[in-house]
Enzyme design. Structure first.
Site, PDB file in Angstrom:
ATOM      1  N   SER A 123     -26.641  23.499   9.710  1.00  0.00           N
ATOM      2  CA  SER A 123     -25.777  24.014  10.782  1.00  0.00           C
ATOM      3  C   SER A 123     -25.705  23.095  11.994  1.00  0.00           C
ATOM      4  CB  SER A 123     -26.233  25.411  11.217  1.00  0.00           C
ATOM      5  OG  SER A 123     -26.168  26.311  10.130  1.00  0.00           O
ATOM      6  N   HIS A 159     -36.933  15.997  38.240  1.00  0.00           N
ATOM      7  CA  HIS A 159     -37.521  16.840  37.192  1.00  0.00           C
ATOM      8  C   HIS A 159     -36.852  16.486  35.877  1.00  0.00           C
ATOM      9  CE1 HIS A 159     -39.024  20.289  34.959  1.00  0.00           C
ATOM     10  NE2 HIS A 159     -37.785  20.556  34.588  1.00  0.00           N
ATOM     11  N   SER A 161     -37.058  17.500  31.697  1.00  0.00           N
ATOM     12  CA  SER A 161     -37.664  18.331  30.660  1.00  0.00           C
ATOM     13  C   SER A 161     -36.690  18.520  29.514  1.00  0.00           C
ATOM     14  CB  SER A 161     -38.075  19.699  31.215  1.00  0.00           C
ATOM     15  OG  SER A 161     -36.931  20.487  31.495  1.00  0.00           O
ATOM     16  N   ARG A 164     -37.818  23.156  26.034  1.00  0.00           N
ATOM     17  CA  ARG A 164     -38.418  23.787  24.856  1.00  0.00           C
ATOM     18  C   ARG A 164     -39.724  24.494  25.224  1.00  0.00           C
ATOM     19  NH1 ARG A 164     -35.140  23.755  20.154  1.00  0.00           N
ATOM     20  NH2 ARG A 164     -33.941  21.798  20.098  1.00  0.00           N
ATOM     21  N   SER A 169     -42.482  21.412  23.733  1.00  0.00           N
ATOM     22  CA  SER A 169     -42.157  21.281  25.150  1.00  0.00           C
ATOM     23  C   SER A 169     -42.600  19.916  25.677  1.00  0.00           C
ATOM     24  CB  SER A 169     -42.852  22.387  25.947  1.00  0.00           C
ATOM     25  OG  SER A 169     -42.665  22.202  27.334  1.00  0.00           O
ATOM     26  N   ASP A 201     -47.995  19.048  28.739  1.00  0.00           N
ATOM     27  CA  ASP A 201     -47.269  18.930  27.472  1.00  0.00           C
ATOM     28  C   ASP A 201     -47.280  17.500  26.939  1.00  0.00           C
ATOM     29  OD1 ASP A 201     -46.580  21.623  27.533  1.00  0.00           O
ATOM     30  OD2 ASP A 201     -44.755  21.239  28.681  1.00  0.00           O
TER      31      ASP A 201
END
Length: 286
Positions: A123, A159, A161, A164, A169, A201
């Site tokens: 998908s 920032h 990121s 997740r 993450s 992380d």
């Protein structure tokens, strides 16, 4: 060139409220290559948006895919090496003249995605997206030294990121400065940073991403050649990106990009690969 909303929608689906229909994008800089001088131009339209980093759409292939990092995804083993990579990067001046006529308080948002478009069996998922908002204080200058003119001085908070949750993450926060200088058809930009806050992380991210980014550009006729990268001199790890763009219409450029090394994306910050892409670009360094 003016970035139409249709082009932006093709790059990334954003909430309709964020990209209102009457919003427009201004990207004809007062000083060639200067982000700050561009943002300092005053216009009547309150929804005017400006490019920050380059905006592009590429079909890419990588030498190796980091399946280990995404093994928690049920489609990880079927992930493909060919992906659509795109970057959307816009800025907005919040307060012009905050510390004098050539200063401003601004904000920017850069989003970069790696899309498994050809993976119809799964998908066509997005393997990785990095979200990078910034708040910064910028100054347009004309200080000269040895033939070079310092055009931009910028200091801010970044920032970055991938949005997740564990175990995939990835994020970090940085205080940074950005200096850009020009000499004829040459442009050089350095962006050092200092990591703040938690990096739980990805505790060793500076081992691979270092403490700065260096960018160099050169205009050769209508073509623009660019190189940028980050490197940690203590560990010997880093990554570099090479690009060539050439205008094919008034508003669109053909673009070829090669990335090699660590840190192409946050999920791949400690993964070494070489990626080649071809596609279209809306704005380059100049």
């Amino acid at each position: 060139m003016r970035i139409s909303l249709a082009c932006l929608a093709a790059l990334c689906a954003l909430p309709a409220g964020v990209m209102a229909q009457d919003a427009s994008v201004h990207d004809k800089p007062a000083v060639r290559g200067s982000i700050i001088a561009n943002l300092l131009q005053d216009h009547d339209n309150p929804f005017l948006l400006y490019p920050y980093e380059s905006n592009y759409l590429l079909y890419t292939w990588t030498s190796d895919l980091n399946k280990e990092a995404i093994r928690s995804y049920d489609w990880a083993e079927n992930a493909r090496k060919d992906e659509v990579k795109f970057q959307l990067s816009l800025a907005f001046p919040l307060w012009r003249g905050i510390l004098g006529d050539n200063s401003l308080l601004g904000a920017s948002y850069t989003q970069k995605s790696w899309w498994q478009l050809s993976n119809s069996k799964e998908s066509a998922p997005f393997r990785e997206t990095n979200y990078e908002p910034q708040l910064f204080l910028g100054f347009a200058t004309d200080y000269q030294f040895a033939g070079w003119t310092l055009r931009d001085i910028e200091m801010g908070y970044n920032h970055d990121s991938n949005g997740r949750s564990d175990p995939t993450s990835r994020s970090w926060n940085r205080l940074y400065a950005r200096l850009m200088a020009q000499n004829g058809n040459w442009l050089v930009e350095v962006k050092p940073w200092y990591v703040v806050g938690s990096t739980d992380d990805n505790p060793d991210i500076t081992k691979y991403m270092g403490y700065y980014r260096l960018k160099v550009g050169y205009q050769l006729g209508e073509a623009i050649l660019s190189a940028q990268g980050q490197y940690n001199w203590n560990t010997g790890y880093g990554g570099a990106e090479l690009g060539v763009s050439y205008p094919i219409t008034k508003h669109v450029r053909a673009y070829t990009q090669i990335y090699s090394g660590y840190g192409e994306s946050l999920i791949d910050y400690n993964f070494n690969q070489t990626r080649v892409g071809v596609g279209l670009m809306l704005n380059d360094l100049f």
